[in-house]
Design a protein around this motif. Structure first.
Motif, PDB file in Angstrom:
ATOM      1  N   ARG A 140       0.786  -1.004  -0.084  1.00 29.65           N
ATOM      2  CA  ARG A 140      -0.330  -0.067  -0.084  1.00 29.65           C
ATOM      3  C   ARG A 140       0.547   1.713   0.476  1.00 29.65           C
ATOM      4  O   ARG A 140       1.790   1.544   0.418  1.00 29.65           O
ATOM      5  N   HIS A 141       0.498   2.172  -0.333  1.00 31.19           N
ATOM      6  CA  HIS A 141       0.997   3.625  -0.690  1.00 31.19           C
ATOM      7  C   HIS A 141       0.702   4.259   1.173  1.00 31.19           C
ATOM      8  O   HIS A 141      -0.564   4.661   1.122  1.00 31.19           O
ATOM      9  N   ILE A 142       1.853   4.904   1.980  1.00 26.35           N
ATOM     10  CA  ILE A 142       1.392   5.960   2.882  1.00 26.35           C
ATOM     11  C   ILE A 142       2.183   7.261   3.159  1.00 26.35           C
ATOM     12  O   ILE A 142       2.949   8.053   2.467  1.00 26.35           O
ATOM     13  N   ALA A 143       1.216   7.878   3.273  1.00 20.64           N
ATOM     14  CA  ALA A 143       1.256   9.303   3.023  1.00 20.64           C
ATOM     15  C   ALA A 143       2.319  10.076   4.280  1.00 20.64           C
ATOM     16  O   ALA A 143       2.211   9.985   5.039  1.00 20.64           O
ATOM     17  N   GLY A 144       3.196  10.345   3.452  1.00 24.70           N
ATOM     18  CA  GLY A 144       3.585  11.588   4.291  1.00 24.70           C
ATOM     19  C   GLY A 144       3.188  12.656   5.134  1.00 24.70           C
ATOM     20  O   GLY A 144       2.604  13.078   4.035  1.00 24.70           O
ATOM     21  N   GLU A 145       4.617  12.918   5.616  1.00 27.44           N
ATOM     22  CA  GLU A 145       4.211  14.474   6.157  1.00 27.44           C
ATOM     23  C   GLU A 145       3.684  16.173   5.347  1.00 27.44           C
ATOM     24  O   GLU A 145       3.093  16.430   6.232  1.00 27.44           O
ATOM     25  N   ASP A 146       4.625  15.442   4.418  1.00 27.46           N
ATOM     26  CA  ASP A 146       4.190  16.749   3.256  1.00 27.46           C
ATOM     27  C   ASP A 146       2.878  16.238   2.320  1.00 27.46           C
ATOM     28  O   ASP A 146       2.950  16.684   1.418  1.00 27.46           O
TER      29      ASP A 146
ATOM     30  N   GLU B 105      -8.135  10.309  -0.637  1.00 30.20           N
ATOM     31  CA  GLU B 105      -8.658   9.138   1.275  1.00 30.20           C
ATOM     32  C   GLU B 105      -6.901   9.647   2.714  1.00 30.20           C
ATOM     33  O   GLU B 105      -5.740   8.982   1.061  1.00 30.20           O
ATOM     34  N   THR B 106      -6.418  10.049   2.965  1.00 29.86           N
ATOM     35  CA  THR B 106      -4.962   9.025   3.945  1.00 29.86           C
ATOM     36  C   THR B 106      -5.721   8.966   5.032  1.00 29.86           C
ATOM     37  O   THR B 106      -5.530   8.978   6.344  1.00 29.86           O
TER      38      THR B 106
END
Ligand code: UT7
Length: 321
Positions: free
Chosen positions: A43-49, A141-142
Motif C-alpha cells: 500500500r502507499h502511505i502518505a508522508g508528512e508533506d 483519502e489518507t
C-alpha cells in the motif's frame, strides 16, 4: 438527451510504499496471511508533506490534463472523503483554490468507501439539471491517519491515494457516452460493523477505524450483488454485456465472489487491491484511471462502478465511455 460524460481521469499516490513484510516486522502478521485473505501485497502511505487535499489536487490536475480541459472552466467540484484535511472547510474548497478555479461550487461528500459513487451521482444530477457544465469528481483519502497501527485486523487493509474524473454535460444519443444509471443505498442499522470511534461532536478526537471484518465481508457480497442486479435491470442488460467492472478494492475475495454471482468473467474485473490496498473513496477512480491509462478501458466500453462501505452505504453506476 443531456448526459454526464467522462472526459478524462487522473490519480495520485503517496511516494512511500509499505510492503506486507514491512508491516510484519512491526505487528503480529505475515505477508502470507495478508495475501491469502485479502490479495493485498503493498500500500502507499502518505508522508508528512502529503494530505488528502494534496493527493486530490494532484489527481485533479492529472484528470484535467488528460481531458485537455482548463481548470478555470470547472464549475463544480464534488470530493468524496472520510479523511478531510480539516473538520471544515470542505477539502474540495482547498482543491478548488489549489487548481485555480475559485468561484464555482465545491463541497465534500461523506459516504466512506462508497463516496465516489455518491459523489458521481451528485455531480451527474447537478450537471443534468444545468447547475454546471463541467465538474471534477474526486475520491481522496489518507486512511493511514485514522488507523490503529496496533490493530492487525484493520491496519494491514488500508492505503492512501486519490483518483479523479472530469465530467462534462453533453447532448448524447441513446447509445452514446455518459452516466447511464446509478443506484445508491444506505443502512444505518449496520453502523457498528464499520465505523470510526471518534469525531468532533462525540469525543472531540479524530478516532480510529473499527471493523468487524467477517460480518462486513458477508454483507458486502450480498449488497453488491443486489445493487449490481438493480443497475443491470434498469438497463435491461445481463452481466456479459459489461466490458469492465471497476469495483471498490477492499478484498480480492469480495471481487471474485461478486463477479461470480453475476456471471461476469474475472478478467473483466479491474483489480488494483494488490498494489493500493483499500483506499476507501479513492479506490474506484484510482482503479479506473489505471485501466484507462494502460489501454484496457476504451471509448464505447460499458463500465460498471460499484462500492460498499461504512454506514453501511453502497451503490453502483453504469457508464458508457
Ligand atoms: O471497505 C469497506 C468494506 N470492507 C470490507 O469489505 C472488508 C471486509 N472484510 C474482509 O476483507 C475480511 O473479513 C478480512 C480481510 C478483514 C479478514 O479476513 P477473514 O478471513 O474474515 O478473517 P477473520 O477476521 O475471520 O480472522 C481470521 C483469523 C483470526 O484468528 P483466529 O481468531 O481464527 O485465531 C484473526 O485474529 O485471522 C486473524 N487475523 C490475522 N492474522 C494475521 C486477523 N487479522 C490478521 C492479520 N494477520 N493481519
Amino acid at each position: 438527451m443531456l448526459r454526464s460524460v467522462i472526459k478524462g481521469s487522473g490519480s495520485a499516490l503517496p511516494k512511500r510504499v509499505v510492503t506486507n513484510d514491512e508491516l510484519a516486522s512491526q505487528i503480529d502478521t505475515s505477508d502470507e496471511w495478508i495475501v491469502e485473505r485479502t490479495g493485498i501485497s503493498q500500500r502507499h502511505i502518505a508522508g508528512e508533506d502529503e494530505t488528502t487535499s494534496t493527493l486530490a489536487t494532484d489527481a485533479a490536475l492529472a484528470a484535467l490534463a488528460d481531458a485537455g480541459i482548463d481548470a478555470k472552466s470547472i464549475e463544480l467540484i464534488v470530493l468524496a472523503t472520510a479523511t478531510p484535511d480539516n473538520t471544515f472547510p470542505a477539502t474540495a474548497t482547498k482543491v478548488q483554490h489549489a487548481i485555480g478555479c475559485d468561484g464555482g461550487i465545491a463541497f465534500d461528500v461523506a459516504a466512506v468507501c462508497s463516496g465516489f459513487l455518491y459523489a458521481l451521482a451528485t455531480a451527474d444530477s447537478m450537471l443534468r439539471s444545468g447547475m454546471a457544465k463541467r465538474a471534477l469528481v474526486i475520491g481522496a483519502e489518507t486512511f493511514s491517519r485514522i488507523l490503529d497501527w496496533e490493530d492487525r485486523g484493520t491496519c494491514v487493509l488500508f492505503g492512501d491515494g486519490a483518483g479523479a474524473v472530469v465530467l462534462e454535460a453533453v447532448e448524447s444519443e441513446e447509445d452514446g457516452p455518459g452516466v447511464l444509471t446509478t443506484r445508491l443505498h444506505a443502512d444505518g442499522e449496520q453502523h457498528d460493523l464499520l465505523y470510526v470511534d471518534g469525531g468532533p461532536s462525540t469525543t472531540g478526537t479524530v478516532g480510529h477505524v473499527r471493523m468487524k471484518g467477517r460480518e462486513v465481508f458477508r454483507h458486502a457480497v450480498v449488497n453488491l450483488t443486489d445493487v449490481l442486479n438493480e443497475v443491470l435491470e434498469d438497463m435491461n442488460l445481463s452481466g456479459d454485456a459489461i466490458d469492465w467492472v471497476v469495483p471498490h478494492q477492499a478484498n480480492a475475495r469480495i471481487l471474485d465472489a461478486t463477479a461470480r454471482k453475476l456471471g461476469i468473467a474475472p478478467e473483466k474485473v479491474v483489480v488494483t487491491v494488490d498494489q493500493h490496498a483499500n483506499t476507501s473513496a479513492a479506490s474506484v477512480p484510482l482503479a479506473f484511471d489505471v485501466a484507462r491509462k494502460d489501454g484496457r478501458i476504451k471509448a464505447g466500453d460499458l463500465v460498471m462502478f460499484e462500492a460498499m462501505g461504512g454506514g453501511f452505504t453502497w451503490g453502483a453506476s453504469l457508464v458508457r465511455m
